[in-house]
Design an enzyme around this catalytic site. Structure first.
Site, short mmCIF file in Angstrom:
data_model
loop_
_atom_site.label_atom_id
_atom_site.label_comp_id
_atom_site.label_asym_id
_atom_site.label_seq_id
_atom_site.Cartn_x
_atom_site.Cartn_y
_atom_site.Cartn_z
N LYS A 1 3.96 -3.06 1.20
CA LYS A 1 4.77 -3.44 0.16
C LYS A 1 5.56 -2.42 -0.56
CE LYS A 1 0.10 -5.22 -2.28
NZ LYS A 1 -0.95 -3.76 -1.95
N LYS B 1 3.28 0.24 9.09
CA LYS B 1 2.79 -0.34 8.88
C LYS B 1 3.19 -1.84 7.97
CE LYS B 1 -0.43 0.10 5.06
NZ LYS B 1 -2.08 -0.34 4.36
N LYS C 1 -0.11 8.68 1.96
CA LYS C 1 0.89 8.74 1.17
C LYS C 1 1.10 9.70 0.43
CE LYS C 1 -0.85 4.27 0.25
NZ LYS C 1 -0.98 2.67 -0.69
N1 AQP Z 1 0.24 -4.56 7.47
C1 AQP Z 1 -0.81 -5.01 6.98
N2 AQP Z 1 -1.61 -5.70 8.08
C2 AQP Z 1 -2.72 -6.21 8.06
N3 AQP Z 1 -3.34 -5.96 7.00
C3 AQP Z 1 -2.85 -5.19 6.47
N4 AQP Z 1 -3.28 -5.10 4.40
C4 AQP Z 1 -2.42 -4.29 4.13
N5 AQP Z 1 -0.89 -4.06 4.66
C5 AQP Z 1 -2.01 -5.08 6.03
C6 AQP Z 1 -4.32 -6.03 3.58
O1 AQP Z 1 -4.59 -6.18 2.96
C7 AQP Z 1 -5.23 -5.38 2.29
C8 AQP Z 1 -4.83 -5.04 0.91
O2 AQP Z 1 -3.93 -4.30 0.58
P1 AQP Z 1 -3.99 -3.19 -0.39
O3 AQP Z 1 -2.63 -3.97 -0.86
O4 AQP Z 1 -4.65 -3.19 -1.48
O5 AQP Z 1 -3.97 -1.82 0.06
P2 AQP Z 1 -2.86 -1.71 1.27
O6 AQP Z 1 -3.71 -1.27 2.49
O7 AQP Z 1 -1.92 -0.22 0.98
O8 AQP Z 1 -1.54 -2.08 1.67
P3 AQP Z 1 -0.18 -2.39 1.32
O9 AQP Z 1 0.90 -2.94 1.35
O10 AQP Z 1 0.62 -0.68 2.27
O11 AQP Z 1 0.19 -1.50 -0.39
P4 AQP Z 1 1.21 -0.35 -0.71
O12 AQP Z 1 2.21 -0.53 0.17
O13 AQP Z 1 1.63 -0.54 -2.25
O14 AQP Z 1 0.54 0.57 -0.81
C9 AQP Z 1 -6.53 -5.22 3.21
O15 AQP Z 1 -7.50 -5.64 3.04
C10 AQP Z 1 -5.31 -4.31 3.67
O16 AQP Z 1 -6.28 -4.06 4.44
#
Ligand code: AQP
Length: 332
Positions: free
Chosen positions: A197, A194, A111
């Site tokens: 969001k 991956k 990040k």
């Molecule tokens: N691509 C993914 N595949 C499987 N699990 C995922 N999780 C997130 N992306 C995937 C799981 O969702 C939960 C919450 O994640 P989060 O939103 O708190 O944080 P993150 O992992 O940083 O998710 P994003 O989508 O990548 O958000 P941004 O872009 O805002 O950083 C966790 O259990 C995670 O494992």
């Protein structure tokens, strides 16, 4: 009963990865554990957020939990910032977390990227706040996607460091729980990244609120390769996009990747994508519709969060007081 704590950041665009990697597993666990599901809005602030959008996204994540089948009567659902003990415990734990442990965290490296010197302290300390979230409830299990496993392992190390420093078995050592066939759902545009969001391309992900036409369009446009689907999983190793779509199909239909591949061995992508679209619309269409219905009544969502916060505080505050007593902070 063993206790589960897990959460999602209200950073907008909840997607299929959040559903398959997290929420769906929580629904399956809710009657076997004492469950606490948080909307981690303090974590969301580690990146710039528009205040109105943050409030809206907090309600949207709450709606997603309920629409996917989490029962707010049986589980605790609340937003992190309503319990200030999370931030207080994070400070106390941060004081015994070596920098070397934080320097190993891959999420910070991804990040912060090349902007490491400009990255905020909050982003660096993100895993310490996550450890506080988990330990404040003495949670024993943390169901997460593969991408968050390293942070849960750090929470375990921090719990151990506290127990050793104060020579008692105060915090249980939390276990990461990773389930199913799609523990890491990848981007529809790049099978090596991956699904996220914050990806700038909306075509990289299927959002939980996408309607049937949008889901079908995104799957039609998903990157693939010219070869038909093979009959062996090993043949997918060098085909990350195909591998990702097969894993999604397997997870959505509750079958193994082997069984999913056997069903489509030799098929071309247009046939496979049509089947995947139908399946995705079946699963997500219903949840998205229910989310929209719940979002139309923000008063109800706020009541769920308030009641959840009261139940969460009843667990968290006595634990924080014990930690304060153990560490020698005077509570006159
Ligand atoms: N691509 C993914 N595949 C499987 N699990 C995922 N999780 C997130 N992306 C995937 C799981 O969702 C939960 C919450 O994640 P989060 O939103 O708190 O944080 P993150 O992992 O940083 O998710 P994003 O989508 O990548 O958000 P941004 O872009 O805002 O950083 C966790 O259990 C995670 O494992």
């Amino acid at each position: 009963m063993n206790r589960i704590f897990s959460g999602i950041q209200p950073t907008g665009n909840l997607h299929l990865g959040n559903y398959l990697g997290a929420i769906r597993n929580w629904v399956a666990l809710q009657h076997d554990y004492d469950c606490i599901f948080c909307i981690v809005d303090l974590h969301a602030l580690t990146q710039p957020q528009n205040p109105d959008e943050l409030r809206q996204a907090t309600r949207e994540v709450t709606a997603a939990y309920i629409a996917a089948g989490i029962d707010p009567e049986c589980c605790i659902i609340f937003n992190q910032s309503t319990i200030s003990a999370h931030a207080e415990l994070a400070w106390l734990l941060g004081c015994l977390t070596p920098l070397g442990w934080l320097n190993r965290m891959t999420q910070f490296k991804e990040k912060a990227g090349k902007q490491r010197e400009n990255a905020g302290l909050g982003l660096y300390a993100y895993p310490v706040l996550m450890a506080a979230d988990i330990l404040l409830y003495k949670a024993t299990h943390v169901p997460v996607g593969e991408d968050q496993k390293q942070h849960v392992e750090l929470a375990r190390d921090i719990a151990g460091a506290f127990n050793r420093r104060y020579e008692r078995d105060f915090f249980p050592l939390p276990e990461p729980q990773i389930f199913g066939e799609a523990t890491r759902v990848m981007s529809l545009r790049d099978g090596t990244k991956k699904m996220s969001k914050s990806d700038t391309s909306d075509y990289s992900r299927i959002n939980m609120t996408d309607d049937a036409d949008t889901i079908a369009l995104k799957i039609r446009r998903a990157k693939t390769d010219p070869e038909p689907l093979p009959d062996m999983l090993s043949a997918l190793e060098q085909r990350p996009e195909a591998d990702n779509l097969v894993s999604i199909y397997a997870a959505l239909s509750d079958m193994s990747r082997e069984a999913a591949l056997a069903r489509f061995a030799g098929a071309n992508f247009s046939t496979f994508k049509e089947a995947l679209s139908g399946l995705s619309v079946d699963v997500l269409g219903r949840i998205g519709g229910e989310m929209r219905r719940l979002m139309a009544d923000p008063g109800h969502i706020d009541r769920v969060l308030r009641q959840g916060a009261e139940r969460a505080a009843a667990i968290a505050i006595p634990v924080l007081h014990e930690v304060q007593d153990i560490t020698g902070l005077l509570r006159p």
